[in-house]
Write an enzyme that holds these catalytic residues in place. Sequence first.
Site, PDB file in Angstrom:
ATOM      1  N   ARG A  92       0.843  -1.204   0.000  1.00 46.64           N
ATOM      2  CA  ARG A  92       0.000   0.000   0.000  1.00 46.64           C
ATOM      3  C   ARG A  92       0.873   1.246   0.000  1.00 46.64           C
ATOM      4  O   ARG A  92       2.043   1.196   0.385  1.00 46.64           O
ATOM      5  CB  ARG A  92      -0.957  -0.012   1.189  1.00 46.64           C
ATOM      6  CG  ARG A  92      -0.309   0.114   2.539  1.00 46.64           C
ATOM      7  CD  ARG A  92      -1.348   0.252   3.640  1.00 46.64           C
ATOM      8  NE  ARG A  92      -0.756  -0.002   4.943  1.00 46.64           N
ATOM      9  CZ  ARG A  92      -1.224   0.494   6.080  1.00 46.64           C
ATOM     10  NH1 ARG A  92      -2.293   1.275   6.087  1.00 46.64           N
ATOM     11  NH2 ARG A  92      -0.644   0.198   7.221  1.00 46.64           N
ATOM     12  N   ARG A  98      -4.742  -1.571   4.396  1.00 49.60           N
ATOM     13  CA  ARG A  98      -4.255  -2.815   3.775  1.00 49.60           C
ATOM     14  C   ARG A  98      -5.380  -3.513   3.017  1.00 49.60           C
ATOM     15  O   ARG A  98      -5.160  -4.114   1.981  1.00 49.60           O
ATOM     16  CB  ARG A  98      -3.655  -3.733   4.836  1.00 49.60           C
ATOM     17  CG  ARG A  98      -2.444  -3.115   5.538  1.00 49.60           C
ATOM     18  CD  ARG A  98      -1.840  -4.077   6.526  1.00 49.60           C
ATOM     19  NE  ARG A  98      -0.765  -3.497   7.316  1.00 49.60           N
ATOM     20  CZ  ARG A  98      -0.923  -2.996   8.548  1.00 49.60           C
ATOM     21  NH1 ARG A  98      -2.122  -2.975   9.117  1.00 49.60           N
ATOM     22  NH2 ARG A  98       0.106  -2.516   9.200  1.00 49.60           N
ATOM     23  N   GLY A 130       2.220 -11.125   1.787  1.00 49.48           N
ATOM     24  CA  GLY A 130       1.583 -10.108   0.935  1.00 49.48           C
ATOM     25  C   GLY A 130       0.230  -9.693   1.490  1.00 49.48           C
ATOM     26  O   GLY A 130      -0.565 -10.531   1.909  1.00 49.48           O
ATOM     27  N   ASN A 131      -0.038  -8.403   1.483  1.00 49.03           N
ATOM     28  CA  ASN A 131      -1.259  -7.872   2.109  1.00 49.03           C
ATOM     29  C   ASN A 131      -2.479  -7.860   1.197  1.00 49.03           C
ATOM     30  O   ASN A 131      -2.333  -7.720  -0.008  1.00 49.03           O
ATOM     31  CB  ASN A 131      -0.987  -6.433   2.582  1.00 49.03           C
ATOM     32  CG  ASN A 131      -0.326  -6.425   3.939  1.00 49.03           C
ATOM     33  OD1 ASN A 131      -0.680  -7.206   4.807  1.00 49.03           O
ATOM     34  ND2 ASN A 131       0.633  -5.524   4.132  1.00 49.03           N
ATOM     35  N   ASP A 159       3.788  -7.556  13.803  1.00 51.52           N
ATOM     36  CA  ASP A 159       2.986  -6.887  14.836  1.00 51.52           C
ATOM     37  C   ASP A 159       3.421  -7.367  16.225  1.00 51.52           C
ATOM     38  O   ASP A 159       3.552  -6.578  17.166  1.00 51.52           O
ATOM     39  CB  ASP A 159       1.500  -7.203  14.607  1.00 51.52           C
ATOM     40  CG  ASP A 159       1.098  -6.949  13.170  1.00 51.52           C
ATOM     41  OD1 ASP A 159       0.996  -5.786  12.775  1.00 51.52           O
ATOM     42  OD2 ASP A 159       0.927  -7.938  12.424  1.00 51.52           O
ATOM     43  N   HIS A 187      -4.133  -8.638  10.489  1.00 51.00           N
ATOM     44  CA  HIS A 187      -2.989  -7.725  10.316  1.00 51.00           C
ATOM     45  C   HIS A 187      -3.541  -6.429   9.724  1.00 51.00           C
ATOM     46  O   HIS A 187      -3.470  -6.174   8.523  1.00 51.00           O
ATOM     47  CB  HIS A 187      -1.955  -8.366   9.384  1.00 51.00           C
ATOM     48  CG  HIS A 187      -0.802  -7.462   9.066  1.00 51.00           C
ATOM     49  ND1 HIS A 187       0.026  -6.932  10.025  1.00 51.00           N
ATOM     50  CD2 HIS A 187      -0.352  -6.969   7.882  1.00 51.00           C
ATOM     51  CE1 HIS A 187       0.939  -6.175   9.450  1.00 51.00           C
ATOM     52  NE2 HIS A 187       0.724  -6.175   8.146  1.00 51.00           N
TER      53      HIS A 187
HETATM   54  P1  NAD Z   1       7.607  -4.408  -3.505  1.00 45.74           P
HETATM   55  O1  NAD Z   1       6.702  -3.648  -4.417  1.00 45.74           O
HETATM   56  O2  NAD Z   1       8.910  -3.823  -3.142  1.00 45.74           O
HETATM   57  O3  NAD Z   1       7.879  -5.839  -4.122  1.00 45.74           O
HETATM   58  C1  NAD Z   1       6.842  -6.667  -4.541  1.00 45.74           C
HETATM   59  C2  NAD Z   1       7.423  -7.619  -5.567  1.00 45.74           C
HETATM   60  O4  NAD Z   1       6.433  -8.578  -5.850  1.00 45.74           O
HETATM   61  C3  NAD Z   1       7.794  -6.933  -6.896  1.00 45.74           C
HETATM   62  O5  NAD Z   1       9.124  -7.280  -7.242  1.00 45.74           O
HETATM   63  C4  NAD Z   1       6.780  -7.506  -7.881  1.00 45.74           C
HETATM   64  O6  NAD Z   1       7.327  -7.680  -9.193  1.00 45.74           O
HETATM   65  C5  NAD Z   1       6.487  -8.854  -7.223  1.00 45.74           C
HETATM   66  N1  NAD Z   1       5.205  -9.441  -7.642  1.00 45.74           N
HETATM   67  C6  NAD Z   1       4.042  -8.842  -7.890  1.00 45.74           C
HETATM   68  N2  NAD Z   1       3.112  -9.736  -8.261  1.00 45.74           N
HETATM   69  C7  NAD Z   1       3.704 -10.945  -8.219  1.00 45.74           C
HETATM   70  C8  NAD Z   1       3.279 -12.263  -8.503  1.00 45.74           C
HETATM   71  N3  NAD Z   1       2.028 -12.522  -8.924  1.00 45.74           N
HETATM   72  N4  NAD Z   1       4.166 -13.280  -8.359  1.00 45.74           N
HETATM   73  C9  NAD Z   1       5.429 -13.034  -7.959  1.00 45.74           C
HETATM   74  N5  NAD Z   1       5.904 -11.787  -7.679  1.00 45.74           N
HETATM   75  C10 NAD Z   1       5.042 -10.771  -7.810  1.00 45.74           C
HETATM   76  O7  NAD Z   1       6.740  -4.746  -2.195  1.00 45.74           O
HETATM   77  P2  NAD Z   1       7.293  -5.216  -0.764  1.00 45.74           P
HETATM   78  O8  NAD Z   1       7.623  -4.015   0.045  1.00 45.74           O
HETATM   79  O9  NAD Z   1       8.295  -6.283  -0.934  1.00 45.74           O
HETATM   80  O10 NAD Z   1       5.944  -5.809  -0.115  1.00 45.74           O
HETATM   81  C11 NAD Z   1       5.370  -7.001  -0.608  1.00 45.74           C
HETATM   82  C12 NAD Z   1       4.039  -7.267   0.097  1.00 45.74           C
HETATM   83  O11 NAD Z   1       4.255  -7.523   1.482  1.00 45.74           O
HETATM   84  C13 NAD Z   1       3.041  -6.101   0.040  1.00 45.74           C
HETATM   85  O12 NAD Z   1       1.737  -6.617  -0.203  1.00 45.74           O
HETATM   86  C14 NAD Z   1       3.137  -5.495   1.428  1.00 45.74           C
HETATM   87  O13 NAD Z   1       1.996  -4.766   1.786  1.00 45.74           O
HETATM   88  C15 NAD Z   1       3.299  -6.759   2.262  1.00 45.74           C
HETATM   89  N6  NAD Z   1       3.803  -6.601   3.622  1.00 45.74           N
HETATM   90  C16 NAD Z   1       3.244  -7.389   4.579  1.00 45.74           C
HETATM   91  C17 NAD Z   1       3.681  -7.306   5.890  1.00 45.74           C
HETATM   92  C18 NAD Z   1       3.046  -8.161   6.967  1.00 45.74           C
HETATM   93  O14 NAD Z   1       3.348  -7.929   8.157  1.00 45.74           O
HETATM   94  N7  NAD Z   1       2.201  -9.124   6.669  1.00 45.74           N
HETATM   95  C19 NAD Z   1       4.717  -6.433   6.221  1.00 45.74           C
HETATM   96  C20 NAD Z   1       5.277  -5.644   5.214  1.00 45.74           C
HETATM   97  C21 NAD Z   1       4.801  -5.737   3.904  1.00 45.74           C
HETATM   98  C1  LMR Z   2       3.348  -3.277   7.816  1.00 43.08           C
HETATM   99  O1  LMR Z   2       2.643  -3.556   8.787  1.00 43.08           O
HETATM  100  O2  LMR Z   2       4.390  -2.591   7.929  1.00 43.08           O
HETATM  101  C2  LMR Z   2       2.990  -3.791   6.449  1.00 43.08           C
HETATM  102  O3  LMR Z   2       1.787  -4.514   6.490  1.00 43.08           O
HETATM  103  C3  LMR Z   2       2.939  -2.734   5.414  1.00 43.08           C
HETATM  104  C4  LMR Z   2       1.715  -1.852   5.578  1.00 43.08           C
HETATM  105  O4  LMR Z   2       1.010  -1.657   4.579  1.00 43.08           O
HETATM  106  O5  LMR Z   2       1.478  -1.377   6.680  1.00 43.08           O
END
Ligand code: NAD
Ligand code: LMR
Length: 327
Positions: A92, A98, A130-131, A159, A187
């Site tokens: 996001r 999210r 992934g969110n 968290d 989350h």
């Molecule tokens: P980013 O944009 O830096 O990287 C995402 C990568 O995923 C890119 O390289 C993109 O090409 C790739 N991608 C997109 N669609 C894809 C698919 N279908 N198959 C394979 N790869 C694909 O993003 P990021 O900062 O690495 O974050 C990734 C995800 O993690 C986001 O959805 C983010 O919100 C989430 N996230 C979750 C938490 C949590 O606590 N659960 C924490 C941080 C981030």
């Molecule tokens: C976080 O908690 O840092 C990740 O889920 C990224 C976000 O969108 O907050």
Amino acid sequence: MKKPVTVAITGTAGNIGYAIAFRIASGGLFGPEQPVNLHLIEIEPALGALEGVVMELHDCAFPTLNNVVATADLDSGFADADYVFLIGSRPRSKGMERQDLLLANGSIFKPQGAAINRSASKDVRVLVVGNPANTNALIALHNAPNLAPTQVSSMMRLDHNRAINKLSRRLNVQPNVIKNMTVWGNHSTTQFPDLQHCTVDGKPSAELVDQDWYRGEYIYKIQHRGAQIIEARGASSAASAASAAIDHMRNWALGTEASSWVSMGVMTDGSYYDVGKDLIFSFPVHCKDHSFEIVADLSLDDYSMGMIRASEKELIKERDMVLDLLR
Ligand code: NAD
Ligand code: LMR
């Protein structure tokens, strides 16, 4: 040398992927005696950048890195995977919740669940990062009918770690003396960081903190930490997310300390804390030998039950938004 384990990671050209791949390759997940094969999965347009990641991995000359595969083909990427990190998806940006990502990201997890079902090791453990992580994990699990519900979980460990960090700073103690933190639910901003059963150096944390601070600032700040980082960095958390994903998978595979627990988003069957079935909901879990058990029968006051209900309600709403992706 032990037989290598195979770890598949999606989105490895992205920010979290780039942070996690090197830690896993260098033994940061399973230790210096366990060789790993890395299967790095990206979308076609990111394969060039992924090739650069592969070159850097090789240039580190890690003794624990056995083999690297880079691919956009899901079945090759998940082939015989023992551990899968589903990270690849859109993060996001400022001002979004999210849940706003559900329509953009949800459809990624249906084909990935199906490919894991076809191609991964039958004992695979899948962590969804992934969110919105909880509902994406639900989509992946619904599309992987050969997997037991206990083989897929969503990440709440960031968290959980944030909740430990904030408490440790408030009390001026080291994070490792804080045990049995629980973050319940989704989350999202409805998550409930719960200090009721948490201990600090063996003492109940409730006796050490002011209740107004806990119910006011503490809970709010943990719920909104992700947004605070996006505001400051202009990008969502990456290194801390990678670190939390490693903590999650390590505990799941190798176990938690005796009689202690961590927070994981896991499939509900309706029998814990009155949370309805068919949701990926965060509970306190005790892990041992690649499995987990939800810690049952903790006493919860009305305030805590109200917080849990609110997060459950939000997850039901998210599930209703993606019914077409659940088989
Ligand atoms: P980013 O944009 O830096 O990287 C995402 C990568 O995923 C890119 O390289 C993109 O090409 C790739 N991608 C997109 N669609 C894809 C698919 N279908 N198959 C394979 N790869 C694909 O993003 P990021 O900062 O690495 O974050 C990734 C995800 O993690 C986001 O959805 C983010 O919100 C989430 N996230 C979750 C938490 C949590 O606590 N659960 C924490 C941080 C981030
Ligand atoms: C976080 O908690 O840092 C990740 O889920 C990224 C976000 O969108 O907050």
